[in-house]
Design a protein around this motif. Structure first.
Motif, PDB file in Angstrom:
ATOM      1  N   PHE A 101     -42.856  15.239  -8.386  1.00 38.62           N
ATOM      2  CA  PHE A 101     -43.155  16.173  -9.467  1.00 38.62           C
ATOM      3  C   PHE A 101     -42.381  17.479  -9.286  1.00 38.62           C
ATOM      4  O   PHE A 101     -41.764  17.992 -10.221  1.00 38.62           O
ATOM      5  CB  PHE A 101     -44.662  16.424  -9.513  1.00 38.62           C
ATOM      6  CG  PHE A 101     -45.086  17.364 -10.590  1.00 38.62           C
ATOM      7  CD1 PHE A 101     -45.081  16.968 -11.919  1.00 38.62           C
ATOM      8  CD2 PHE A 101     -45.493  18.651 -10.288  1.00 38.62           C
ATOM      9  CE1 PHE A 101     -45.465  17.832 -12.927  1.00 38.62           C
ATOM     10  CE2 PHE A 101     -45.883  19.528 -11.290  1.00 38.62           C
ATOM     11  CZ  PHE A 101     -45.865  19.113 -12.602  1.00 38.62           C
ATOM     12  N   VAL A 102     -42.394  18.016  -8.073  1.00 39.67           N
ATOM     13  CA  VAL A 102     -41.698  19.274  -7.788  1.00 39.67           C
ATOM     14  C   VAL A 102     -40.188  19.110  -7.985  1.00 39.67           C
ATOM     15  O   VAL A 102     -39.528  19.959  -8.589  1.00 39.67           O
ATOM     16  CB  VAL A 102     -42.025  19.767  -6.360  1.00 39.67           C
ATOM     17  CG1 VAL A 102     -41.122  20.922  -5.948  1.00 39.67           C
ATOM     18  CG2 VAL A 102     -43.490  20.180  -6.275  1.00 39.67           C
ATOM     19  N   MET A 132     -48.889   1.890   2.714  1.00 44.88           N
ATOM     20  CA  MET A 132     -48.825   3.329   2.600  1.00 44.88           C
ATOM     21  C   MET A 132     -50.238   3.851   2.319  1.00 44.88           C
ATOM     22  O   MET A 132     -50.933   3.351   1.461  1.00 44.88           O
ATOM     23  CB  MET A 132     -47.879   3.695   1.459  1.00 44.88           C
ATOM     24  CG  MET A 132     -47.708   5.164   1.289  1.00 44.88           C
ATOM     25  SD  MET A 132     -46.649   5.659  -0.109  1.00 44.88           S
ATOM     26  CE  MET A 132     -45.107   4.932   0.316  1.00 44.88           C
ATOM     27  N   THR A 133     -50.605   4.885   3.038  1.00 48.78           N
ATOM     28  CA  THR A 133     -51.937   5.440   2.837  1.00 48.78           C
ATOM     29  C   THR A 133     -51.972   6.243   1.547  1.00 48.78           C
ATOM     30  O   THR A 133     -50.941   6.628   0.991  1.00 48.78           O
ATOM     31  CB  THR A 133     -52.325   6.355   4.026  1.00 48.78           C
ATOM     32  OG1 THR A 133     -51.459   7.471   4.032  1.00 48.78           O
ATOM     33  CG2 THR A 133     -52.250   5.591   5.335  1.00 48.78           C
ATOM     34  N   ARG A 134     -53.164   6.485   1.092  1.00 49.85           N
ATOM     35  CA  ARG A 134     -53.343   7.267  -0.133  1.00 49.85           C
ATOM     36  C   ARG A 134     -52.781   8.674  -0.006  1.00 49.85           C
ATOM     37  O   ARG A 134     -52.194   9.200  -0.943  1.00 49.85           O
ATOM     38  CB  ARG A 134     -54.831   7.355  -0.483  1.00 49.85           C
ATOM     39  CG  ARG A 134     -55.224   6.423  -1.547  1.00 49.85           C
ATOM     40  CD  ARG A 134     -56.571   6.781  -2.042  1.00 49.85           C
ATOM     41  NE  ARG A 134     -57.464   5.694  -1.668  1.00 49.85           N
ATOM     42  CZ  ARG A 134     -58.702   5.585  -2.067  1.00 49.85           C
ATOM     43  NH1 ARG A 134     -59.227   6.515  -2.807  1.00 49.85           N
ATOM     44  NH2 ARG A 134     -59.418   4.581  -1.720  1.00 49.85           N
ATOM     45  N   SER A 135     -52.981   9.302   1.140  1.00 50.95           N
ATOM     46  CA  SER A 135     -52.504  10.678   1.304  1.00 50.95           C
ATOM     47  C   SER A 135     -50.978  10.737   1.264  1.00 50.95           C
ATOM     48  O   SER A 135     -50.408  11.666   0.685  1.00 50.95           O
ATOM     49  CB  SER A 135     -53.034  11.288   2.605  1.00 50.95           C
ATOM     50  OG  SER A 135     -52.598  10.546   3.720  1.00 50.95           O
ATOM     51  N   PHE A 171     -49.016   8.598  -0.330  1.00 50.74           N
ATOM     52  CA  PHE A 171     -48.657   8.332  -1.718  1.00 50.74           C
ATOM     53  C   PHE A 171     -48.828   9.595  -2.559  1.00 50.74           C
ATOM     54  O   PHE A 171     -47.971   9.946  -3.364  1.00 50.74           O
ATOM     55  CB  PHE A 171     -49.504   7.193  -2.291  1.00 50.74           C
ATOM     56  CG  PHE A 171     -49.232   6.926  -3.736  1.00 50.74           C
ATOM     57  CD1 PHE A 171     -48.072   6.272  -4.130  1.00 50.74           C
ATOM     58  CD2 PHE A 171     -50.119   7.354  -4.712  1.00 50.74           C
ATOM     59  CE1 PHE A 171     -47.801   6.040  -5.464  1.00 50.74           C
ATOM     60  CE2 PHE A 171     -49.855   7.128  -6.059  1.00 50.74           C
ATOM     61  CZ  PHE A 171     -48.692   6.461  -6.428  1.00 50.74           C
ATOM     62  N   PHE A 172     -49.932  10.296  -2.355  1.00 48.95           N
ATOM     63  CA  PHE A 172     -50.202  11.531  -3.087  1.00 48.95           C
ATOM     64  C   PHE A 172     -49.136  12.584  -2.778  1.00 48.95           C
ATOM     65  O   PHE A 172     -48.640  13.259  -3.687  1.00 48.95           O
ATOM     66  CB  PHE A 172     -51.607  12.040  -2.743  1.00 48.95           C
ATOM     67  CG  PHE A 172     -52.032  13.230  -3.543  1.00 48.95           C
ATOM     68  CD1 PHE A 172     -52.265  13.121  -4.904  1.00 48.95           C
ATOM     69  CD2 PHE A 172     -52.181  14.467  -2.940  1.00 48.95           C
ATOM     70  CE1 PHE A 172     -52.641  14.226  -5.650  1.00 48.95           C
ATOM     71  CE2 PHE A 172     -52.562  15.576  -3.679  1.00 48.95           C
ATOM     72  CZ  PHE A 172     -52.790  15.448  -5.032  1.00 48.95           C
ATOM     73  N   LEU A 173     -48.759  12.729  -1.507  1.00 49.19           N
ATOM     74  CA  LEU A 173     -47.718  13.689  -1.131  1.00 49.19           C
ATOM     75  C   LEU A 173     -46.374  13.317  -1.762  1.00 49.19           C
ATOM     76  O   LEU A 173     -45.640  14.193  -2.236  1.00 49.19           O
ATOM     77  CB  LEU A 173     -47.590  13.770   0.385  1.00 49.19           C
ATOM     78  CG  LEU A 173     -48.715  14.502   1.101  1.00 49.19           C
ATOM     79  CD1 LEU A 173     -48.543  14.393   2.615  1.00 49.19           C
ATOM     80  CD2 LEU A 173     -48.770  15.957   0.685  1.00 49.19           C
TER      81      LEU A 173
END
Length: 125
Positions: A14-15, A1-4, A6-8
């Motif tokens: 969180f939301v 999994m790419t960092r972006s 994972f961040f999304l």
């Protein structure tokens, strides 16, 4: 999994967690030091709006909803969304009148009225 990705996913989690009351409280308690300025700002904005609306109510109806339970009913009638019936920490707002002034009060982050962290917006009776 790419960092972006994972961040999304992290942002999405969180939301979703903020949507549910129990997890929202836990997250706010955890992030409390960083979140306090934003919560104070949001609550102050709500207090100002409530004061403006109360002044309009007084001008059109001649009085404020000061009787026991009347302010809570007024909030429920005026603001259909229950998040406007209480401050950012989940404590219901209070209305107090004295002389020709009135105050709408938030208990603040400690959830206790009459302490240094209370937030107050004033209006004219």
């Amino acid at each position: 999994m790419t960092r972006s990705r994972f961040f999304l996913l992290l942002i999405l989690a969180f939301v979703v967690a903020l949507y549910f009351e129990d997890s929202r409280r836990a997250m706010l308690d955890f992030a409390s030091p960083a979140a306090q300025p934003a919560l104070r700002w949001m609550t102050n904005q709500e207090l100002k709006q409530i004061v403006d609306d109360l002044e309009t109510h007084r001008a059109t109806r001649g009085s404020l909803p000061l009787a026991r339970g009347e302010f809570d009913r007024w909030l429920r009638d005026r603001y259909r969304d229950d998040r406007y019936w209480q401050d950012a920490w989940g404590t219901p707002y209070q209305l107090r009148a004295q002389g020709n002034r009135f105050q709408v009060i938030s208990a603040g982050s400690d959830r206790e009225f009459g302490t240094d962290d209370d937030l107050i917006a004033e209006g004219t009776r």
